[in-house]
Every structure is written in C-alpha cells, then in structure tokens.
Scaffold this active site. Sequence first.
Site, PDB file in Angstrom:
ATOM      1  N   VAL A  63       0.835  -1.206   0.000  1.00 27.95           N
ATOM      2  CA  VAL A  63       0.000   0.000   0.000  1.00 27.95           C
ATOM      3  C   VAL A  63       0.871   1.257   0.000  1.00 27.95           C
ATOM      4  CG1 VAL A  63      -1.777   1.315   1.221  1.00 27.95           C
ATOM      5  CG2 VAL A  63      -1.896  -1.187   1.173  1.00 27.95           C
ATOM      6  N   ARG A  83      11.088  -0.574   7.801  1.00 25.51           N
ATOM      7  CA  ARG A  83      11.853  -1.474   8.655  1.00 25.51           C
ATOM      8  C   ARG A  83      13.176  -1.851   8.011  1.00 25.51           C
ATOM      9  NH1 ARG A  83       7.884  -6.231  10.461  1.00 25.51           N
ATOM     10  NH2 ARG A  83       7.297  -5.864   8.308  1.00 25.51           N
ATOM     11  N   ARG A  84      13.136  -2.036   6.677  1.00 22.75           N
ATOM     12  CA  ARG A  84      14.361  -2.475   5.995  1.00 22.75           C
ATOM     13  C   ARG A  84      14.838  -1.374   5.037  1.00 22.75           C
ATOM     14  NH1 ARG A  84      12.322  -7.494   3.141  1.00 22.75           N
ATOM     15  NH2 ARG A  84      10.397  -6.316   3.360  1.00 22.75           N
ATOM     16  N   LYS A  93      -7.336  -1.240  10.312  1.00 25.73           N
ATOM     17  CA  LYS A  93      -8.638  -1.660  10.857  1.00 25.73           C
ATOM     18  C   LYS A  93      -8.518  -2.239  12.258  1.00 25.73           C
ATOM     19  CE  LYS A  93      -7.883  -5.518   7.885  1.00 25.73           C
ATOM     20  NZ  LYS A  93      -6.994  -4.898   6.921  1.00 25.73           N
ATOM     21  N   GLU A 105     -10.732   5.782   5.694  1.00 28.34           N
ATOM     22  CA  GLU A 105     -11.555   5.120   4.669  1.00 28.34           C
ATOM     23  C   GLU A 105     -10.973   3.773   4.259  1.00 28.34           C
ATOM     24  OE1 GLU A 105     -14.483   4.307   2.952  1.00 28.34           O
ATOM     25  OE2 GLU A 105     -14.688   6.473   2.737  1.00 28.34           O
ATOM     26  N   GLU A 158      -3.056 -15.268   3.038  1.00 27.93           N
ATOM     27  CA  GLU A 158      -1.713 -15.196   3.598  1.00 27.93           C
ATOM     28  C   GLU A 158      -1.258 -16.570   4.081  1.00 27.93           C
ATOM     29  OE1 GLU A 158      -0.961 -11.834   6.219  1.00 27.93           O
ATOM     30  OE2 GLU A 158      -2.757 -10.878   5.428  1.00 27.93           O
ATOM     31  N   ASP A 162     -10.573 -10.317  10.951  1.00 24.84           N
ATOM     32  CA  ASP A 162     -10.490  -9.139  10.085  1.00 24.84           C
ATOM     33  C   ASP A 162     -11.882  -8.544   9.862  1.00 24.84           C
ATOM     34  OD1 ASP A 162      -8.898  -7.641   7.740  1.00 24.84           O
ATOM     35  OD2 ASP A 162     -10.792  -8.377   6.920  1.00 24.84           O
ATOM     36  N   LYS A 218     -13.727  -4.815  11.091  1.00 22.63           N
ATOM     37  CA  LYS A 218     -14.449  -3.912  10.186  1.00 22.63           C
ATOM     38  C   LYS A 218     -15.886  -3.722  10.652  1.00 22.63           C
ATOM     39  CE  LYS A 218     -11.450  -5.236   6.359  1.00 22.63           C
ATOM     40  NZ  LYS A 218     -11.230  -6.263   5.311  1.00 22.63           N
TER      41      LYS A 218
END
Lengths: 430, 430
Positions: free
Chosen positions: B17, B48-49, B107, B131, B192, B203, B207
Amino acid sequence: MMRTRPLKVALLGCGVVGSEVARIMTTHADDLAARIGAPVELAGVAVRRPSKVREGIDAGLVTTDATALVKRGDIDVVVEVIGGIEPARSLITAAFEHGASVVSANKALLAQDGAALHAAAGEHGKDLYYEAAVAGAIPLIRPLRESLAGDKVNRVLGIVNGTTNFILDKMDSTGAGYQEALDEATALGYAEADPTADVEGFDAAAKAAILAGIAFHTRVRLDDVYREGMTEVTAADFRSAKEMGCTIKLLAICERSEDGASVTARVHPAMIPLTHPLASVRGAYNAVFVESDAAGQLMFYGPGAGGSPTASAVLGDLVAVCRNRLNGATGPGESAYADLTVSPMGEVVTRYHISLDVADKPGVLAQVATVFAEHGVSIDTVRQQGKDGEASLVVVTHRASDASLTGTVEALRKLDTVRGVASIMRVEGE
Amino acid sequence: MMRTRPLKVALLGCGVVGSEVARIMTTHADDLAARIGAPVELAGVAVRRPSKVREGIDAGLVTTDATALVKRGDIDVVVEVIGGIEPARSLITAAFEHGASVVSANKALLAQDGAALHAAAGEHGKDLYYEAAVAGAIPLIRPLRESLAGDKVNRVLGIVNGTTNFILDKMDSTGAGYQEALDEATALGYAEADPTADVEGFDAAAKAAILAGIAFHTRVRLDDVYREGMTEVTAADFRSAKEMGCTIKLLAICERSEDGASVTARVHPAMIPLTHPLASVRGAYNAVFVESDAAGQLMFYGPGAGGSPTASAVLGDLVAVCRNRLNGATGPGESAYADLTVSPMGEVVTRYHISLDVADKPGVLAQVATVFAEHGVSIDTVRQQGKDGEASLVVVTHRASDASLTGTVEALRKLDTVRGVASIMRVEGE
C-alpha cells in the site's frame, strides 16, 4: 460541544421531497443537532400554494415570497427543491449574495449553469452541495468529489434514470412493447404524465453532464452530452439482445479517451451483457459503475428517486454544509482545472449491433462486408437468416468510432440489396 | 488560488500500500496539488528495511526512525500503513501531539482503540481519517459518516473480507472443500501464509466494529462483535444452500433492534438467497448493503483489498485532510452521542437452517418439532430423508432469537433419537 444558537434553514419547495426534508428535520431534530454540533431550525418554507395543508409544518413559516425569504439575511442554508431553471437560479444566486450556503437537488439547473453557480458560491465564500441532483439517495457526488479525489477516474457508466429503467425492465421481463410498458409505468406513478424528460434522455443527460464534470475535473456542458432516448427500443431489440446474452439499458456513459487527452459524455440505449452487474438492476433502481486507475471498478446502487431517498441525500448535504459553517470553512467547490477537450459523439469508440433487412441472394454478405471494411469497421460476428426471398443480417462489430459506424450505415443504406436498417444499437460493458 | 508552501506528508510503512501511495503522490503530484489547492510533498518514509531498493522514492527520505519522523514538528499529515497495534498506536498518538493529522488504513487498531485515537485527535484539533480501513477502495466510511448523516441507518450487511469470499466462491462454483479452496487462494496470493485473521473472521469483525460504530453513532468495541469463522463450512453445506436457492457468504452484519434501543454486530457464515445482490459478489470483491429509513437500500461494491485500491482510499483521505488543514478546519470526528446498548448475540433475531442426523423411526419428527415449539422457535419447513435406518432432517425456521435457537439445539442434542447436529447455519438477506 453544542452551540445553542440554531442554524436557520430556508426550504424552497414543499412537494414530495421538500415535505420529507421538513418532516425529517422535525422528527430527527436531536440527531441532526448532535451530528452537526448545533441545532438546525426550519426558518421559512416557500411554496406556490400556501392554502394547502402541510402536516407538521408551522403555518407561520409558510410564504409565497421565496425571494424575500432568501434575502432575509439571517438564513444559514437555503435548501432548493423546486427544480427547473427559473426562479431556482435567481433564488440560489440571491441566497449566496445574502450570506447563505445552498443545498440543491436541481439537476437541470446544475447541468446548465453549474459553473456560474459555483462561481457565485465561491465569490461569496459559500457552499453549493447537490448530492440529490444525481441518482437520488445514492452517494455518488461525494464519493467522486472526495473519496476518489486522489485517484484518476477513467469512466462512469450507469443507469441514472429510474423511469426508463422501469420501462426497459418491464419490456425485458414480459416481452411488452414500449408503449405498453410506458402505460404501466404511468399507471404506477413511475412515469410522469409527460414522460419526455425521462424517455428522451434529457434527465439522464443532465446527470451525465454533472458526473462527467466532477469525474474529469473539466466543465462539461449539457450541449456536450450526446443524447438518444429509448422510445424506439422494440420488443425485437430485446429478442436480439437475448440472442447475444445481453439486455438493454438506457446508459449514461462518461469516458476519458485512451490517450487521456479528451473526454466524452453520452446517453443512449445499449446492449449490456447479462453477466454485467448493471444488467440485474431492476425496476426504478439506479446504479453507477465508476472505473479509476487505482481503485479499479466500484459500483454504487440504490433508489434513484422518490421523496424519502432524495430527502436523505439533501439532509446529508445539509449536515455537511452546517458543519462547514460552524467551522468557518467551505467544502470542495468546482474543480475544472484539468480543462480537457470534450469530444463529440463521432469520436466515441464502442461496439455495435446492427440488424439489416437484405435481399436473399448470393453475394449480399460480401457486399455488406466490403462496406464495413471500407469504413475501417471490423466485424466480429454475422448471422444471416432467410425468409421468403428476404433475409436479415445481424452484424456485431469490434470496437470502432461512432463516426466510422455512421459512415458505414450511410453507405449500407445506398446498397440496392439492403432494403433497410432495422436497428443499430451500441454494445457496452464488456 | 494555489498556496506555494507544500503540505508535508510522512509515510509510515512502504509495503504494497505504502509504495503505491508514494508512487501516486509522485506521478500525480500536479493533480493532487490542483485538487487540494497546495502542493503535497513526501517529507519522509519510515520503513523497517532501509536497504531495500524502493523505485521512485528518494533514498534520502527513507528512515527507520518512525518516531523521530512523526515528532519532527513540520509534518502536516502522517499516513500510517504499517498495520497492527504497536508501534502504530504510539506513532499516531505522537503525530497528533506534534501537530499532524493522520490518515490510517489500520482496521485492527481502529476497531480496538478508535475511541482513544479520536479523543487524541480531537484534543489536538486534528483529523483522523481511515476510509481504507474498511473494504479497501470502496467509499463506505465517508458515505456513512457524511452522505447518510441526515438519515437513520438500520442495518449494514456486507462481504468485507476478500480472502474468505474468494474461498467461498471457489467452494460454491467448483464443489471443492474448504482446504482445497484455501490452498488455491494461498497459491494465488489471495490468502496469507497464516490465514487465521481472515478465515476465523477476526479481520471482518474489526471492520464490523468500525462500521457499527459509525452507522449507529455508538461505540462498538471489538469484543462486542460476535465472531464465527468459515473454516467449518463444508461442501455439504453448499449443497444444502443450493437446495434452498441460496449460496453461503461470510457476512458482517450490524443491526439496530426493532425497537431501536439497541444494536448488535456479528460476523459469521450465512446462507443468502441467490437473488440477493450480495450472492453474486465474486472472487475477492467486497460489497456492503446499507439500509436506512429515508434512503432505503444502498449497495457499495468494489475491490476490498490490494495495494492500488487501498492507496486510492488513502489518497482520497489525504486530499480531504489537506483541504481541511488549508481551511483551518477539521472534518467530522467520532460521533458516539447515541450511546445505544450493544446487545449480545443471544438477542439477534434471524432464521436458521439446521441439519440433524436422526433415527429413521416413527415419531421422530413429532419429538423434534416439540422441542422447537417448547423453545418458541417456529418452523418454516422440514425435509426428511431416510437411508438405512438413519435419516436426516433439515429444518428451516422462521425468525427467532439466537438464544432460543441455542436452547433448542441443546435440547435436541439430548434426544435419544437425534444422533447428531450436522450443521446449523443462519439464513440472511431475505
């Protein structure tokens, strides 16, 4: 943090939408106050027939002098739900001049004079909101103006007129002809006594102009929108559509050209595959597809008209405008910075379904195919059907410009072997 | 009227993202500037990297010290796309304290600590927009917070997790079992490596908490959301659903009780009629139905996840927050004034589809029917099927409370003639 001085709202028009706005303002006053941060008060209601009894509205608020109402000077927000060009335009302009922001549901006025009204709002530092002008209760203006403000919209494709969708849905499901379906729509109150604005596509064209303007950050005038009504769609067209795995919808389509440099806006009946989500939009519902670079395909669906749904959109705007006022701010105004070329219909590129009545003799298909080729229109499929020395030829093309297709059809009409062009319909949503 | 000092944006996280947000900020800088009224500048990117090559991002902007970045004091907007509770929560709080507004796609954090974060934003007069936290690119938070601000929302019903919708859609269309469909989702990148958060409904529950809070102007904590995953949905359940003219979806449902005094929020698999628009939501797409008093039924549909769609939502918020900042204003904050009771699952009222394995002998149906009657659960249909001394009994109920149904099932399990409860599934969307 609740302010106690109420925000004053003047309501212009008290028909099906206005009376519902007034009712919700009264019955949900506490909710509105909590959401806005201050109470809102109906300060005046301008009507044409003051003698009519209006339940729940204090008779002392009713006036026939809309001009005096908007010029009172103490009005925070004018809600305009009278429709039409005048006196709505003068009243909205006067409202800005006298310190009020405006919420309007007036698609015809916004499509025709949106730029001037936005300029007047901007000059006086006031808001002009009009979610209710397009697709009734469906949040569409706000998502386009705000949610997609960081994205690049490439296409808006939708059913934005409930009356015509009701008629076409009826024709599709019952096999009825246009007049029969229109009569039923009229009897059920889905069509007005004079249905011209709906069935000839004027209403949808106004909405297309508004949507295209917002989507492409470019002024799109009503005259820029190609418009073709749906009065000539026949039961035979629906049979042809079914053979294609399609149905027929009156679509408003606003598109960016492939090179990104220009845009088009149009309203016309079109075949659309049954697998497309718009194909299953029934009755008087509206639905709009929005395609953008990053978000991909979004769809917004809901009731496109009616007193309550339109009032919901008006009140959402009213809350936003009141919040802005308390903040001493204004929401997004007109955004026309992109200033793209608005191209004429000839430059639209799409597919076509053409039914020809032809002589049933050898060589006709070759002749017809040659005409298409000469005009650079590539044929996808042809179906030939003979009957008593006459034959019909159904041609479905690949994507071609509207100008090429028009040229093709003109040339086809000149062929001796072509007795007539029974129908031409665009194929969309693939 | 373009301001020349750019607004400075700090980006926390540069994965799928974040990198897309950075890319669009660069490639569409002129559009964003025109829409905001001032240029926006990427002022720092916390990762982080740091050694990873990030195309299009100036290496000088990259830092591993996110805390120092949000505390710089010259940042206008912090965009948080790292996810998870910490360090995101501390960073967002620090951002408000050091003068920045925040756009987040988080979220889990919003569902858990939304109230505290909103309070921190309010205390410092800053914006908190999110959003992208619900249903990816689909404008949903803004329509609920703003477009429907003058309406009364009664229900939000939707598919808000793309991974599980992909799996269920695959099971439906191919007859595959859960594990096989999950394996395919994993292979295609829709699930995942550890799919727990998706398939167990965590998840979707986050929401649902966010949506319920906004829809009902009431704080709904993650713990208030009933949650049931979809790992136990079987191919047999899909066959049962088909016999009912239904399919199975993992739904998030936020409802106001009939008397209006309380609300519930829940996530579970449910049968839904094939004629319901949510039934035809395919693959990893999301769609949410919103039902309100005045607007009626609205649906919002689109891609629920992915780098570009989520970035579209983030950037829409970024434009809004930047505009607010230029206006010296803030957008709507938390609205929890209604403070309705959040009721437990037992008070939810819906329909149920129950498959029982029973002994194939006379009187079983009468026994079973008596148990339903004793618990006040009215039966709509019963279908009995015998096979070798055993039989199956499929009961579909009328609307009943979840508590009554639970009591019924407990009592059924105690009957000698009931060998087992093969499945219980709620029936929604009718």
